[in-house]
Design a protein around this motif. Structure first.
Motif, PDB file in Angstrom:
ATOM      1  N   GLU A  31       0.847  -1.364   0.046  1.00 24.83           N
ATOM      2  CA  GLU A  31      -0.149  -0.032   0.139  1.00 24.83           C
ATOM      3  C   GLU A  31       0.908   1.215   0.071  1.00 24.83           C
ATOM      4  O   GLU A  31       0.497   2.303  -0.840  1.00 24.83           O
ATOM      5  N   ILE A  32       1.949   1.406   0.701  1.00 28.58           N
ATOM      6  CA  ILE A  32       2.919   2.425   0.907  1.00 28.58           C
ATOM      7  C   ILE A  32       3.556   2.757  -0.335  1.00 28.58           C
ATOM      8  O   ILE A  32       3.786   3.770  -0.925  1.00 28.58           O
ATOM      9  N   VAL A  33       4.076   1.503  -0.881  1.00 25.22           N
ATOM     10  CA  VAL A  33       4.997   1.573  -2.316  1.00 25.22           C
ATOM     11  C   VAL A  33       3.966   2.160  -3.243  1.00 25.22           C
ATOM     12  O   VAL A  33       4.209   3.048  -4.088  1.00 25.22           O
ATOM     13  N   ALA A  80       4.035  -1.922  -8.715  1.00 25.88           N
ATOM     14  CA  ALA A  80       4.268  -1.541  -7.091  1.00 25.88           C
ATOM     15  C   ALA A  80       3.224  -2.522  -6.482  1.00 25.88           C
ATOM     16  O   ALA A  80       3.766  -3.117  -5.420  1.00 25.88           O
ATOM     17  N   THR A  81       2.319  -3.365  -6.929  1.00 30.14           N
ATOM     18  CA  THR A  81       1.402  -3.991  -6.260  1.00 30.14           C
ATOM     19  C   THR A  81       1.985  -5.464  -6.291  1.00 30.14           C
ATOM     20  O   THR A  81       1.980  -6.195  -5.259  1.00 30.14           O
ATOM     21  N   ASP A 136       9.683   3.475   1.435  1.00 27.98           N
ATOM     22  CA  ASP A 136       8.995   2.899   2.628  1.00 27.98           C
ATOM     23  C   ASP A 136       9.988   2.357   3.579  1.00 27.98           C
ATOM     24  O   ASP A 136      10.563   1.441   3.710  1.00 27.98           O
ATOM     25  N   MET A 137      10.361   3.347   4.567  1.00 25.33           N
ATOM     26  CA  MET A 137      11.561   3.286   5.460  1.00 25.33           C
ATOM     27  C   MET A 137      11.043   3.563   6.835  1.00 25.33           C
ATOM     28  O   MET A 137      11.808   3.687   7.648  1.00 25.33           O
ATOM     29  N   GLU A 138      10.116   4.193   6.945  1.00 25.29           N
ATOM     30  CA  GLU A 138       9.513   4.751   8.459  1.00 25.29           C
ATOM     31  C   GLU A 138       9.094   3.621   9.275  1.00 25.29           C
ATOM     32  O   GLU A 138       9.192   2.479   9.026  1.00 25.29           O
ATOM     33  N   ARG A 139       9.206   4.004  10.664  1.00 23.73           N
ATOM     34  CA  ARG A 139       9.281   3.112  11.844  1.00 23.73           C
ATOM     35  C   ARG A 139       8.113   2.199  11.767  1.00 23.73           C
ATOM     36  O   ARG A 139       8.388   0.955  12.435  1.00 23.73           O
ATOM     37  N   GLY A 140       7.068   2.280  11.134  1.00 25.85           N
ATOM     38  CA  GLY A 140       5.999   1.453  11.190  1.00 25.85           C
ATOM     39  C   GLY A 140       6.335   0.117  10.558  1.00 25.85           C
ATOM     40  O   GLY A 140       5.851  -0.868  10.668  1.00 25.85           O
ATOM     41  N   ARG A 141       7.283   0.209   9.529  1.00 21.78           N
ATOM     42  CA  ARG A 141       7.545  -1.026   8.747  1.00 21.78           C
ATOM     43  C   ARG A 141       8.626  -1.983   9.549  1.00 21.78           C
ATOM     44  O   ARG A 141       8.359  -2.911   9.364  1.00 21.78           O
ATOM     45  N   SER A 142       9.097  -1.501  10.772  1.00 14.49           N
ATOM     46  CA  SER A 142       9.907  -2.334  11.537  1.00 14.49           C
ATOM     47  C   SER A 142       8.891  -3.000  12.543  1.00 14.49           C
ATOM     48  O   SER A 142       9.512  -3.781  13.491  1.00 14.49           O
ATOM     49  N   ARG A 143       7.726  -2.685  12.838  1.00 12.36           N
ATOM     50  CA  ARG A 143       6.880  -2.998  13.999  1.00 12.36           C
ATOM     51  C   ARG A 143       6.835  -4.377  14.491  1.00 12.36           C
ATOM     52  O   ARG A 143       7.056  -4.688  15.445  1.00 12.36           O
TER      53      ARG A 143
END
Length: 266
Positions: free
Chosen positions: A61-63, A102-103, A176-183
């Motif tokens: 979704e982010i990409v 992207a999908t 897509d590198m923000e902290r949510g990706r590593s949650r």
């Protein structure tokens, strides 16, 4: 687009490209059971089994959003795209290629994370053969399929993008590198460099640039985020065909005397 940070693509907004066709394709993607199942299943190997960062539905979704927002900014600045054009396709097919790539770029993760771009190709080709028949005649469907597969191959491999559309996918994937990706891996005890560095990235914003077409501003909470910027995004930007059009600035937003890095620029 009304979002000043250009983080979310809204079909209802006005864009610098013909958007009716891609909006129809996006709606169809969201309703497709096979695609949506892949987006869930492709996360098991990287996250559950390897404790790597998210590569599932949220990442896709982010990409999707970042790719279409980046494409819109580049089109607004007059950057030329060659993939659809050189295949004799319409300008309206440029965002379709980008949205589909992207999908489907990460579905090869259902096989293995290693070399996943190559595993994605036959899986994506199967889906595209079915999906594109709903929108295109045989000739155009084959040409679009080839462009989408090219972008998928080049997103995470040593292969060099030969189209601007493919370059957008390569860069958007790294955005897509923000902290949510590593949650998920962080909460499960994962402490690899990709997980830790993702935790240090607060926000990634895309804006119209001055010296270059697009300004990417990355706000970090500590110096660990430099890994994401310098090792991952910088590597993806290289040979993407977009080096001359994107300016990247990373800022350490943490206000204390122990800041090791205040600002870096690519």
């Amino acid at each position: 687009m009304s979002d000043s940070d250009h983080r979310v693509y809204s079909p209802a907004e006005d864009h610098a490209f013909p958007d009716e066709r891609v909006n129809e394709v996006l709606e169809r993607i969201h309703q497709d059971t096979e695609i949506q199942t892949y987006l869930e299943a492709q996360n098991v190997n990287p996250v559950d089994r390897m404790r790597y960062n998210d590569h599932g539905a949220k990442h896709i979704e982010i990409v999707q959003h970042r790719a279409l927002c980046l494409y819109n900014l580049l089109k607004s600045a007059g950057v030329e795209f060659n993939g659809a054009r050189q295949q004799g396709l319409d300008e309206a097919d440029e965002p379709v290629i980008i949205a589909l790539a992207a999908t489907l770029h990460d579905i090869g993760h259902v096989v293995h994370r290693d070399d996943h771009a190559y595993y994605s190709l036959p899986l994506a080709a199967d889906i595209l053969g079915r999906l594109l028949d709903e929108f295109y005649d045989v000739s155009d469907a084959i040409r679009i399929k080839g462009e989408v597969l090219h972008a998928i191959l080049c997103h995470h491999s040593s292969e060099t993008p030969l189209t601007t559309e493919a370059g957008v996918i390569r860069v958007a994937d790294a955005l897509d590198m923000e902290r949510g990706r590593s949650r998920v891996p962080y909460e499960d005890g994962g402490r690899g460099i990709n997980t830790i560095s993702s935790r240090a990235i607060d926000t990634v914003s895309l804006r119209p640039g001055e010296e270059r077409s697009v300004l990417v501003e990355i706000r970090m909470t500590n110096a660990a985020g430099v890994y994401q910027v310098d090792n991952l995004l910088k590597r993806k930007l290289k040979n993407s065909r977009l080096e001359d059009h994107i300016r990247i600035v990373a800022i350490n937003a943490r206000e204390d005397e122990d800041r090791l890095v205040e600002r870096i620029e690519l």
